[in-house]
Every structure is written in structure tokens, then in C-alpha cells.
Design a protein around this motif. Sequence first.
Motif, PDB file in Angstrom:
ATOM      1  N   VAL A  90       0.865  -1.182   0.000  1.00  0.00           N
ATOM      2  CA  VAL A  90       0.000   0.000   0.000  1.00  0.00           C
ATOM      3  C   VAL A  90       0.904   1.236   0.000  1.00  0.00           C
ATOM      4  O   VAL A  90       1.714   1.422   0.910  1.00  0.00           O
ATOM      5  CB  VAL A  90      -0.929   0.026   1.222  1.00  0.00           C
ATOM      6  N   ARG A  91       0.783   2.066  -1.022  1.00  0.00           N
ATOM      7  CA  ARG A  91       1.581   3.284  -1.138  1.00  0.00           C
ATOM      8  C   ARG A  91       0.691   4.516  -0.992  1.00  0.00           C
ATOM      9  O   ARG A  91      -0.493   4.468  -1.344  1.00  0.00           O
ATOM     10  CB  ARG A  91       2.300   3.337  -2.492  1.00  0.00           C
ATOM     11  N   ILE A  92       1.279   5.588  -0.536  1.00  0.00           N
ATOM     12  CA  ILE A  92       0.566   6.862  -0.486  1.00  0.00           C
ATOM     13  C   ILE A  92       1.279   7.832  -1.430  1.00  0.00           C
ATOM     14  O   ILE A  92       2.498   7.987  -1.370  1.00  0.00           O
ATOM     15  CB  ILE A  92       0.471   7.412   0.953  1.00  0.00           C
ATOM     16  N   PHE A  93       0.507   8.421  -2.326  1.00  0.00           N
ATOM     17  CA  PHE A  93       1.037   9.305  -3.370  1.00  0.00           C
ATOM     18  C   PHE A  93       0.746  10.770  -3.032  1.00  0.00           C
ATOM     19  O   PHE A  93      -0.321  11.090  -2.509  1.00  0.00           O
ATOM     20  CB  PHE A  93       0.411   8.961  -4.725  1.00  0.00           C
ATOM     21  N   PHE A  94       1.725  11.624  -3.391  1.00  0.00           N
ATOM     22  CA  PHE A  94       1.599  13.063  -3.131  1.00  0.00           C
ATOM     23  C   PHE A  94       1.733  13.827  -4.448  1.00  0.00           C
ATOM     24  O   PHE A  94       2.824  14.262  -4.825  1.00  0.00           O
ATOM     25  CB  PHE A  94       2.682  13.511  -2.143  1.00  0.00           C
TER      26      PHE A  94
ATOM     27  N   ARG B 179      -1.648  18.024   0.306  1.00  0.00           N
ATOM     28  CA  ARG B 179      -3.076  17.927  -0.034  1.00  0.00           C
ATOM     29  C   ARG B 179      -3.294  17.009  -1.237  1.00  0.00           C
ATOM     30  O   ARG B 179      -2.419  16.824  -2.055  1.00  0.00           O
ATOM     31  CB  ARG B 179      -3.648  19.312  -0.329  1.00  0.00           C
ATOM     32  N   ASP B 180      -4.498  16.460  -1.303  1.00  0.00           N
ATOM     33  CA  ASP B 180      -4.912  15.582  -2.417  1.00  0.00           C
ATOM     34  C   ASP B 180      -4.105  14.287  -2.456  1.00  0.00           C
ATOM     35  O   ASP B 180      -4.004  13.637  -3.506  1.00  0.00           O
ATOM     36  CB  ASP B 180      -4.801  16.301  -3.763  1.00  0.00           C
ATOM     37  N   ALA B 181      -3.505  13.891  -1.339  1.00  0.00           N
ATOM     38  CA  ALA B 181      -2.796  12.608  -1.291  1.00  0.00           C
ATOM     39  C   ALA B 181      -3.809  11.468  -1.464  1.00  0.00           C
ATOM     40  O   ALA B 181      -4.993  11.612  -1.123  1.00  0.00           O
ATOM     41  CB  ALA B 181      -2.057  12.467   0.037  1.00  0.00           C
ATOM     42  N   TYR B 182      -3.348  10.362  -2.000  1.00  0.00           N
ATOM     43  CA  TYR B 182      -4.245   9.219  -2.207  1.00  0.00           C
ATOM     44  C   TYR B 182      -3.454   7.917  -2.097  1.00  0.00           C
ATOM     45  O   TYR B 182      -2.229   7.893  -2.205  1.00  0.00           O
ATOM     46  CB  TYR B 182      -4.941   9.307  -3.567  1.00  0.00           C
ATOM     47  N   PHE B 183      -4.182   6.826  -1.855  1.00  0.00           N
ATOM     48  CA  PHE B 183      -3.558   5.521  -1.682  1.00  0.00           C
ATOM     49  C   PHE B 183      -3.561   4.740  -2.995  1.00  0.00           C
ATOM     50  O   PHE B 183      -4.487   4.861  -3.807  1.00  0.00           O
ATOM     51  CB  PHE B 183      -4.295   4.704  -0.619  1.00  0.00           C
ATOM     52  N   VAL B 184      -2.533   3.939  -3.182  1.00  0.00           N
ATOM     53  CA  VAL B 184      -2.443   3.038  -4.332  1.00  0.00           C
ATOM     54  C   VAL B 184      -2.064   1.654  -3.820  1.00  0.00           C
ATOM     55  O   VAL B 184      -1.167   1.514  -2.973  1.00  0.00           O
ATOM     56  CB  VAL B 184      -1.385   3.520  -5.356  1.00  0.00           C
ATOM     57  N   HIS B 185      -2.755   0.643  -4.326  1.00  0.00           N
ATOM     58  CA  HIS B 185      -2.454  -0.740  -3.957  1.00  0.00           C
ATOM     59  C   HIS B 185      -1.610  -1.372  -5.066  1.00  0.00           C
ATOM     60  O   HIS B 185      -2.030  -1.419  -6.226  1.00  0.00           O
ATOM     61  CB  HIS B 185      -3.743  -1.537  -3.759  1.00  0.00           C
ATOM     62  N   GLU B 186      -0.448  -1.830  -4.707  1.00  0.00           N
ATOM     63  CA  GLU B 186       0.474  -2.414  -5.680  1.00  0.00           C
ATOM     64  C   GLU B 186       0.602  -3.909  -5.406  1.00  0.00           C
ATOM     65  O   GLU B 186       1.093  -4.332  -4.361  1.00  0.00           O
ATOM     66  CB  GLU B 186       1.843  -1.733  -5.552  1.00  0.00           C
ATOM     67  N   LEU B 187       0.138  -4.717  -6.355  1.00  0.00           N
ATOM     68  CA  LEU B 187       0.251  -6.166  -6.245  1.00  0.00           C
ATOM     69  C   LEU B 187       1.269  -6.643  -7.266  1.00  0.00           C
ATOM     70  O   LEU B 187       1.074  -6.466  -8.479  1.00  0.00           O
ATOM     71  CB  LEU B 187      -1.097  -6.854  -6.493  1.00  0.00           C
ATOM     72  N   ARG B 188       2.352  -7.238  -6.818  1.00  0.00           N
ATOM     73  CA  ARG B 188       3.418  -7.668  -7.709  1.00  0.00           C
ATOM     74  C   ARG B 188       3.680  -9.159  -7.521  1.00  0.00           C
ATOM     75  O   ARG B 188       3.409  -9.740  -6.478  1.00  0.00           O
ATOM     76  CB  ARG B 188       4.702  -6.888  -7.431  1.00  0.00           C
TER      77      ARG B 188
END
Length: 335
Positions: free
Chosen positions: A20-24, A113-122
Motif C-alpha cells: 500500500v503506497r501513499i502518493f503526493f 493535499r490531495d494525497a491518495y492511496f495506491v495498492h500495488e500487487l506484484r
Amino acid sequence: VPMHKIPNVPLGKVQQRHVVRIFFPRLYSADGAAMVSQENLALIYDHCLRPTLAEVLPEFADRAPTSYAAAYMQAKTRTGGLAFNTLDVPWNRLEEIATTLLAKLQGQMAAFRDAYFVHELRGTKGGTIHDGEKDWERQMAFEDMFEHVDVNNLNPQEWLVDVALTIGVEGHVVTWRESCHQDLLRHLMPLACPQKVAALTRNKKKFHFDRTLQIKELAGFRATTANFKDGGEITYVQAYCTEKNVTYQLNPGVFRRRQPKELLQKKTEQKIVEDLDVMSQVFYECAGEGDVEGRDGCARLEIRIPLDKAQDSLVTLPRELVERCVVAISRRVWW
């Protein structure tokens, strides 16, 4: 903007291969690296993440490091690397943690602001093997693939998934013929003009050959079809032979690419000779010599399509097309 160029940090993981990553996005710079600075990492932990854990999981008060500086010091090894500790978070608290953390980031500074989560499945290739001609197996494979994702909350047109088909013959290595690449592409994109398909295979920016054994007729390919007119909804096509798994190494080893200068020094030259003996033994065993059974290779075809088309794409290939596009070579001859 490509996703991998947006500054982000890994926040947690589910099992072994789900990160689980958080993007900025507000930290993005066209000429900068996709990294979050140490200063910003300290702000995120000290003023957002740790207060979030204290608020939502007060029982973690004795487990979370007091500051980012303390956590960094604790993770640092004698050799200068980093070895991280983990905190197991109950699943029923995740939503509250996510909401609280995003709210604190929003109020901390404009850049967060406007940060969001990304799910990375590898590393999920082969995890949902199934018979493509059976509807129920395709459905089960789809459900297994997305067991950690609520697909009802997804826009399927915004998600892309790779669907693959593998062709194998016991005791053989099966690979692709270069002369049939266009036939394969025309089958996958039936609405495409044959002349445009031919032009695509000559476009070095969008089409790449992957030759096998330096033999002209034996070759796979990689094709980018995202902007290809009448290509349907396929955005990427790859055809290759799985025999390359024999020489694939996560870190540089005996099968690494060699430099000419290694032949100019006695020490490195001797190491190459020793590595050649190791490689020869690997190929000897793959051929089935000695007391081992041997190793086959399969022709594999992959396409990238929107999520809502995943269960009904590349179900099978016509038999006559398969017989025309692949060649099966005895593994003893191959290796």
C-alpha cells in the motif's frame, strides 16, 4: 503523468506481495525525482502518521517510535542499510486510519493535499492458473486475483489487467515464429487494417523483437497498442518463451551481461571460465541429462486490457493459428 513519477512512499503491506503506497501529486516536479525528501518524511510521520496511530490505535502507544529520527536510527544497520520493523494493524481499523491520516495531511501543508492511496500487487503471475475455455474457472481466477479489492467500488474502464495464455508440449521448448507476428496481432485486433498492423511491426518505438538463440525465425515481441486505431481496447501485447526463466536472476549472477574488459584481466577471465562451467551444468540438467527430468519451455502470450474485459479475452486461440505461429523443439536439442 506516469504514476511511477509521482512522489510516493510505501506505507504498509498485505501478506507478502501487496504493498500500500501513499502518493503526493502536489510534490510532483517535471524535472525532479519521484522521491519524498527526508524533511517531508519527518513531517509526515511526526505530525500526521504517529498522531493518527495515537488517536485511532491508542494501544500502540508503546510500539510506535517517538519520532521519525528515532525510527530511522532504529532501522539503520551496521552496514548502513535499513531493516524495518512492522506494526500489525487490525483490518477493522484501516478505514478510520486512512480517513484520519488523509485529513491530517490535508491540514499539515499545501504540498500534502490531495494525497491518495495506491495498492500495488506484484509477483502474481501464475497465481491464478486456469483453463480459459471453462467459464467457472475464469470466474474463480478473477475472484482469487482481486480477493483483497472491492471491485464494486472500481471503475473497470480505469483499471488495466494482463491476461495470458500459455502453450506447451511435454518434453519440448515451444517458442514463437517471427514470420507469424502479424498473423497473431491481426487475430487479437480483428478490426485493424492489415497494412497498419504491418506498419506497427516496423515501428521501432512501439514494436520490439525478442530474438531467441540469435536465430532470425525464432522470436517473440513486445508491442504497444494503446493509441493504435481499431486495435480494440488492447493497450499492450507481449509474446515470449518461458525458457528465459532459466537465466533470469533477481540480482546479477552467473548469467549477467559481461563486459569486454573482463577478458583483458587474468582474474576476471578465469572467473568467466568458471561461470561458463556453472552455466553449462544448468543447461545440461535442463536438457534432462544425468539424474534430473529436465525443463520445458512454453510460448506465452499476454495482452493488457480494461478490467471489465478480462474474463472474456484471450480465452483460447484457434488451433490452426497455434500450429502456424509456434514451433516445438525437443528440450534435449534446445538446451
